[in-house]
Design an enzyme around this catalytic site. Structure first.
Site, PDB file in Angstrom:
ATOM      1  N   ASP A   1      -5.566  -3.194  11.466  1.00 15.28           N
ATOM      2  CA  ASP A   1      -4.466  -2.238  11.557  1.00 15.28           C
ATOM      3  C   ASP A   1      -4.346  -1.760  13.000  1.00 15.28           C
ATOM      4  OD1 ASP A   1      -2.373  -0.660  10.744  1.00 15.28           O
ATOM      5  OD2 ASP A   1      -3.556   0.651   9.445  1.00 15.28           O
TER       6      ASP A   1
ATOM      7  N   CYS B   1       0.820  -1.201   0.000  1.00 19.44           N
ATOM      8  CA  CYS B   1       0.000   0.000   0.000  1.00 19.44           C
ATOM      9  C   CYS B   1       0.861   1.260   0.000  1.00 19.44           C
ATOM     10  CB  CYS B   1      -0.917   0.001   1.223  1.00 19.44           C
ATOM     11  SG  CYS B   1      -2.310   1.149   1.079  1.00 19.44           S
TER      12      CYS B   1
END
Length: 213
Positions: free
Chosen positions: A130, A9
């Protein structure tokens, strides 16, 4: 055991897109949130995604977007997967996605009920786990993997502080559907390192092979 998928990412450069695809990433994330140091405009995300080879999926990361913002992005990149990484409600995710596949980030901290979270966001294709930080991801911070219960009814994408040296342990302990890395393969904010990306992907493949044997 199925193969662990790999998402890288926070891509901002054509060279990094090419390197990430070359070393085996399954998906590449483009951060459309203006508050991120890895932010790219939608036009820039379209330019970068145009470099992707077949079977590598673009992922568009949003933080509390309006439905119009998402609709514009989907119109520009109709094959992209959407990732909601802010405080979006289940209804907001479904309304904004308008039938398009999406992921929901769960910001992990003590006390979170991930089973309830998964039940509320049942329309997601997967949950991306996360660390809970003041901002919205990309901090390089990890979280306590023991917070993840067994039998979560959605595929899990393990994120938060992963890098080539610890991704094997993450796969062994969590057995996620996929892993997601950003700062762990960088030499600067939004500047990826080809060798770190290669080592990360190789560590994932080696771990899968070891667990399969």
């Amino acid at each position: 055991m199925s193969r662990t998928r790999i998402k890288i990412c926070g891509l901002t450069r054509e060279a990094d897109v090419a390197d990430a695809a070359a070393v085996g990433a399954d998906a590449l994330g483009f951060n459309l949130w203006p508050g991120s140091p890895r932010h790219v405009s939608l036009d820039r995300a379209v330019q970068l995604a145009a470099q992707l080879p077949p079977f590598v999926t673009p992922v568009l990361l949003f933080v509390n977007p309006s439905p119009d913002e998402v609709a514009e992005a989907v119109g520009a990149l109709p094959l992209a997967l959407l990732q909601f990484h802010g405080d979006e409600s289940p209804e907001a995710c479904s309304e904004s996605a308008s039938g398009h596949p999406w992921l929901r980030a769960a910001r992990m901290r003590p006390g979170i009920d991930l089973l309830d979270f998964a039940a509320r966001y049942h329309g997601a294709k997967a949950l991306l786990l996360d660390a809970h930080v003041e901002s919205y991801g990309g901090s390089g911070k990890g979280f306590d993997w023991s917070l993840i219960p067994t039998s979560v009814p959605l595929p899990l994408v393990l994120s938060g502080g992963l890098h080539p040296a610890n991704v094997s342990e993450g796969i062994e302990r969590v057995r996620p559907w996929a892993v997601d890395v950003s700062s762990g393969v960088e030499i600067g904010r939004g500047i990826k390192d080809a060798e770190l990306m290669r080592r990360f992907c190789q560590a994932v493949r080696d771990t899968d092979a070891r667990l399969e044997s």
